[in-house]
Each structure stands twice: as C-alpha cells, then as structure tokens.
Write a protein that holds these residues in place. Structure first.
Motif, PDB file in Angstrom:
ATOM      1  N   ILE A   2       0.796  -1.175   0.275  1.00 37.00           N
ATOM      2  CA  ILE A   2      -0.046  -0.196   0.127  1.00 37.00           C
ATOM      3  C   ILE A   2       0.797   1.324  -0.031  1.00 37.00           C
ATOM      4  CG2 ILE A   2      -1.575   1.433   1.515  1.00 37.00           C
ATOM      5  CD1 ILE A   2      -3.314  -1.477   1.753  1.00 37.00           C
ATOM      6  N   GLU A   3       1.923   1.266   0.792  1.00 34.60           N
ATOM      7  CA  GLU A   3       2.794   2.192   0.640  1.00 34.60           C
ATOM      8  C   GLU A   3       3.427   2.478  -0.858  1.00 34.60           C
ATOM      9  OE1 GLU A   3       6.776   4.154   3.210  1.00 34.60           O
ATOM     10  OE2 GLU A   3       6.187   2.141   3.425  1.00 34.60           O
ATOM     11  N   ASP A   4       3.795   1.692  -1.331  1.00 38.85           N
ATOM     12  CA  ASP A   4       4.293   2.017  -2.949  1.00 38.85           C
ATOM     13  C   ASP A   4       3.172   2.066  -3.878  1.00 38.85           C
ATOM     14  OD1 ASP A   4       6.622   1.442  -1.593  1.00 38.85           O
ATOM     15  OD2 ASP A   4       7.514  -0.353  -2.248  1.00 38.85           O
ATOM     16  N   THR A   5       2.089   1.846  -3.628  1.00 40.11           N
ATOM     17  CA  THR A   5       1.249   1.665  -4.789  1.00 40.11           C
ATOM     18  C   THR A   5       0.476   3.250  -4.788  1.00 40.11           C
ATOM     19  OG1 THR A   5       0.480  -0.562  -4.166  1.00 40.11           O
ATOM     20  CG2 THR A   5      -0.853   0.925  -5.682  1.00 40.11           C
ATOM     21  N   LEU A  44      -5.598  -9.011   2.342  1.00 38.36           N
ATOM     22  CA  LEU A  44      -4.347  -9.943   1.894  1.00 38.36           C
ATOM     23  C   LEU A  44      -3.110  -9.041   1.866  1.00 38.36           C
ATOM     24  CD1 LEU A  44      -6.312 -12.459  -0.486  1.00 38.36           C
ATOM     25  CD2 LEU A  44      -5.428 -12.786   2.096  1.00 38.36           C
ATOM     26  N   PRO A  45      -2.294  -9.335   2.215  1.00 43.84           N
ATOM     27  CA  PRO A  45      -0.955  -8.679   1.930  1.00 43.84           C
ATOM     28  C   PRO A  45      -0.728  -8.442   0.487  1.00 43.84           C
ATOM     29  CG  PRO A  45      -0.532 -10.610   3.037  1.00 43.84           C
ATOM     30  CD  PRO A  45      -1.723 -10.245   3.208  1.00 43.84           C
ATOM     31  N   PHE A  46      -0.101  -7.387   0.162  1.00 43.06           N
ATOM     32  CA  PHE A  46       0.050  -6.973  -1.297  1.00 43.06           C
ATOM     33  C   PHE A  46      -1.295  -7.075  -2.179  1.00 43.06           C
ATOM     34  CE2 PHE A  46       4.111  -8.831   0.602  1.00 43.06           C
ATOM     35  CZ  PHE A  46       4.575  -7.595   0.866  1.00 43.06           C
ATOM     36  N   GLY A  53      -4.073  -8.608 -16.924  1.00 36.64           N
ATOM     37  CA  GLY A  53      -4.909  -7.447 -16.864  1.00 36.64           C
ATOM     38  C   GLY A  53      -4.800  -6.490 -15.605  1.00 36.64           C
ATOM     39  N   ARG A  54      -3.858  -7.036 -14.602  1.00 39.42           N
ATOM     40  CA  ARG A  54      -3.721  -6.572 -13.495  1.00 39.42           C
ATOM     41  C   ARG A  54      -2.816  -5.103 -13.637  1.00 39.42           C
ATOM     42  NH1 ARG A  54      -1.861 -11.654 -10.012  1.00 39.42           N
ATOM     43  NH2 ARG A  54      -3.631 -12.324  -8.951  1.00 39.42           N
ATOM     44  N   TYR A  55      -2.977  -4.239 -12.476  1.00 35.13           N
ATOM     45  CA  TYR A  55      -1.896  -3.233 -12.238  1.00 35.13           C
ATOM     46  C   TYR A  55      -0.937  -3.662 -11.283  1.00 35.13           C
ATOM     47  CZ  TYR A  55       0.734   0.647 -10.831  1.00 35.13           C
ATOM     48  OH  TYR A  55       1.746   1.652 -10.637  1.00 35.13           O
ATOM     49  N   HIS A  56       0.186  -3.858 -11.748  1.00 40.02           N
ATOM     50  CA  HIS A  56       1.318  -4.359 -10.835  1.00 40.02           C
ATOM     51  C   HIS A  56       2.056  -3.025 -10.298  1.00 40.02           C
ATOM     52  CE1 HIS A  56       0.698  -8.638 -11.243  1.00 40.02           C
ATOM     53  NE2 HIS A  56       0.492  -8.513 -12.657  1.00 40.02           N
ATOM     54  N   THR A  57       2.111  -3.086  -9.217  1.00 41.22           N
ATOM     55  CA  THR A  57       2.998  -1.853  -8.438  1.00 41.22           C
ATOM     56  C   THR A  57       4.272  -2.429  -8.910  1.00 41.22           C
ATOM     57  OG1 THR A  57       1.331  -1.225  -6.703  1.00 41.22           O
ATOM     58  CG2 THR A  57       4.008  -0.541  -6.689  1.00 41.22           C
ATOM     59  N   PRO A  58       5.283  -1.553  -9.563  1.00 38.15           N
ATOM     60  CA  PRO A  58       6.494  -2.029  -9.804  1.00 38.15           C
ATOM     61  C   PRO A  58       7.317  -2.588  -8.491  1.00 38.15           C
ATOM     62  CG  PRO A  58       6.271   0.056 -10.759  1.00 38.15           C
ATOM     63  CD  PRO A  58       4.986  -0.389  -9.906  1.00 38.15           C
ATOM     64  N   VAL A  59       8.298  -3.670  -8.748  1.00 33.65           N
ATOM     65  CA  VAL A  59       9.100  -3.859  -7.485  1.00 33.65           C
ATOM     66  C   VAL A  59      10.300  -3.015  -7.455  1.00 33.65           C
ATOM     67  CG1 VAL A  59      10.440  -5.758  -6.270  1.00 33.65           C
ATOM     68  CG2 VAL A  59       8.277  -6.175  -7.549  1.00 33.65           C
ATOM     69  N   TYR A  80       9.910  -3.197   0.762  1.00 36.74           N
ATOM     70  CA  TYR A  80       9.338  -4.282   0.577  1.00 36.74           C
ATOM     71  C   TYR A  80       9.677  -5.271  -0.652  1.00 36.74           C
ATOM     72  CZ  TYR A  80       6.157  -1.196   3.049  1.00 36.74           C
ATOM     73  OH  TYR A  80       5.606  -0.518   4.038  1.00 36.74           O
ATOM     74  N   LYS A  81      10.716  -4.654  -1.197  1.00 37.19           N
ATOM     75  CA  LYS A  81      11.199  -5.435  -2.352  1.00 37.19           C
ATOM     76  C   LYS A  81      11.260  -6.932  -2.350  1.00 37.19           C
ATOM     77  CE  LYS A  81      15.279  -5.764  -5.527  1.00 37.19           C
ATOM     78  NZ  LYS A  81      16.519  -5.589  -5.598  1.00 37.19           N
ATOM     79  N   LYS A  82      11.798  -7.601  -1.342  1.00 38.24           N
ATOM     80  CA  LYS A  82      12.064  -8.974  -1.356  1.00 38.24           C
ATOM     81  C   LYS A  82      10.622  -9.852  -0.917  1.00 38.24           C
ATOM     82  CE  LYS A  82      14.838 -12.743   0.832  1.00 38.24           C
ATOM     83  NZ  LYS A  82      13.559 -13.509   1.409  1.00 38.24           N
ATOM     84  N   THR A  83       9.763  -9.215  -0.203  1.00 38.30           N
ATOM     85  CA  THR A  83       8.767 -10.096   0.251  1.00 38.30           C
ATOM     86  C   THR A  83       7.618  -9.706  -0.811  1.00 38.30           C
ATOM     87  OG1 THR A  83       8.174  -8.200   1.665  1.00 38.30           O
ATOM     88  CG2 THR A  83       8.992 -10.445   2.772  1.00 38.30           C
TER      89      THR A  83
END
Length: 267
Positions: free
Chosen positions: A86-89, A136-138, A182-188, A194-197
């Motif tokens: 949520i913080e990165d989206t 659910l996380p992420f 078709g999802r929006y994926h927040t970039p890693v 949160y990069k690894k998890t």
C-alpha cells in the motif's frame, strides 16, 4: 420466453465461460467488451460497454432492452486486479481499480433497475472474490474493492426486494483466467523496504492463478443460483481451503488469523 442475461466483462475469463455455458442452456446472453468489434467468433452476443463510462453503460443496457424487450438477469463480472504494498502503490491507481471494481458495477446496477422494476422481477449477481473477506498482504486494495461490493450488495438487496428483484454475491477463489495479465502491478522498486517479500508474493499470486480451478465451476454455480427461487446473500466458489479460510476468520481471534496469513505469505 427465454430469460435475457447481460454479463459485464463477457469477452474472456470467467465471464466468457459463464456466458458460453448459459447460452448452451438456452438463455439469451449478451456479454460486454470495451471493443467488441475486435473480437472474432465469440460464442454469444457482445455489446460495447465500459464500466467506467456511465453513457456507455446506459447505451449498452438500452440496446439489449430494445432488442429483447426485457432484461432478466445482470451478472456484474467485469473487474481488474491490483497488487503492491500500500505504501508503494500510487493512489490514483487505487482509485482506478475502485472505479472498475466497485463504482462500475454500482452504475450498471443503477442502469438495469428501472427495467427490472417495470418487469416486477429480476436477478442481479455480483461477482466479488474470496479475497474480499480478508485483507491480504500486497492485495489490500483489491480485497477492499471486492469487500466494498459485498457490503453494498447486502444493502441494495434489501432496498429492491419489494420490487421483486433479487440481488446476490458470488465470491470466486483462484481460477485459471487471464486476470493476472490485466492487473495493475506496482513495480518492485529497488529501494523499496518491501522489495524481497513483495517479489516473492507476486510470484506466489501468479502461480495460484495459473494453477487455479476451471472457470466452468463458476458457470455451474451461477446456473444453480439462477434456478434458485430465493437466492442466498453470499455464495463462495473455490477449493476447500479457500472457502474454509473465511470460516477460520469468523471463528479465530483476529491475531491468530493474522498470524496464519503472515505465515502463509512468509512475512
């Protein structure tokens, strides 16, 4: 006369499977797509509809009613996914998914209700998600959009019952569809805490979709609901553990359930 069904998002995935199944059962089925002209050899009728455009919704509903003289069943299936911490989206992406998964279905409901009231009958089936029963996380924003639709359905169901209209939810678990594409994926992000998890869970989510159940199970469940005189408020369709996770959330202490989720997602 055969019942007339409108399925939003009927060009692929669950919507296409449901529409094809119901067509074979003798229903008059109209699916929707933003660009139906680009889709060839579709197994049932398609009309143009964008759930984020009220004029488009009105035009599609009007077209079906003019052609068939009635509209018996709405299956609110169109939706999109979103992943990310949520913080990165980006917040604007969160709003976009709420527009598609929540406000879009609400606007389609608004468009069909006058005709159903006129008929003194109708059935509205909102396709939500088992993910809408828990944060659910992420996938928190996706969960929130589907949970919001579940709750709104409970309200509108009571409001329209006196007009002879039934409203219900069907919450699928993981099904083998093209939703991931078709999802929006927040970039890693490289510098994200949160990069690894997040990356690990992104891989896990995609695996779940790829190995999900056959969408025909949703079609069979919806067919059964259509043939039920007084539908329940909530239905869940998925494997045992996905459905059982909702039961566990109801009976376990909050922190115990949270620990189960965190262990599952390796957090």
């Amino acid at each position: 006369m055969n019942k007339v069904i409108l399925i939003t998002g009927g060009s692929s995935g669950i919507g296409k499977s449901v529409g094809e199944f119901l067509s074979k059962k003798g229903f008059v089925v109209y699916g929707t797509s933003r660009n139906p002209d680009k889709i060839e050899n579709h197994p049932f009728n398609l009309v143009a509809l964008d759930v984020n455009n009220v004029e488009s919704i009105t035009n599609a509903v009007t077209e079906v009613i003019l052609k068939e003289g009635k509209l018996d069943i709405l299956i609110n299936n169109a939706g999109m996914g979103i992943t990310g911490p949520i913080e990165d989206t980006p917040t604007n992406e969160m709003r976009n998914v709420f527009d598609t998964n929540f406000f879009g279905p609400i606007d389609v409901i608004k468009a069909v209700l006058p005709q159903m009231r006129k008929q003194k009958s109708g059935l509205i089936i909102n396709v939500t998600s088992i993910a809408g029963y828990m944060g659910l996380p992420f996938r928190g924003i996706y969960s929130a959009t589907k949970g919001a639709l579940e709750i709104a359905t409970e309200a509108v169901r009571m409001e329209v019952k006196k007009f002879g209209i039934e409203v219900t939810n069907v919450a699928p678990g993981d099904f083998a569809t093209n939703i991931a594409s078709g999802r929006y994926h927040t970039p890693v992000f490289e510098n994200s805490p949160y990069k690894k998890t997040y990356q690990e869970n992104l891989d896990l989510m995609n695996t779940h979709v790829d190995s999900g159940s056959d969408p025909i199970e949703m079609a069979k469940a919806i067919y059964k609901i259509i043939n039920t005189s007084k539908p329940s408020i909530h239905y869940k369709v998925g494997d045992f553990m996905q459905k059982f996770s909702i039961v566990l959330k109801r009976i376990l202490p909050d922190k115990v359930y949270e620990k189960l989720l965190m262990d599952h997602y390796k957090l």
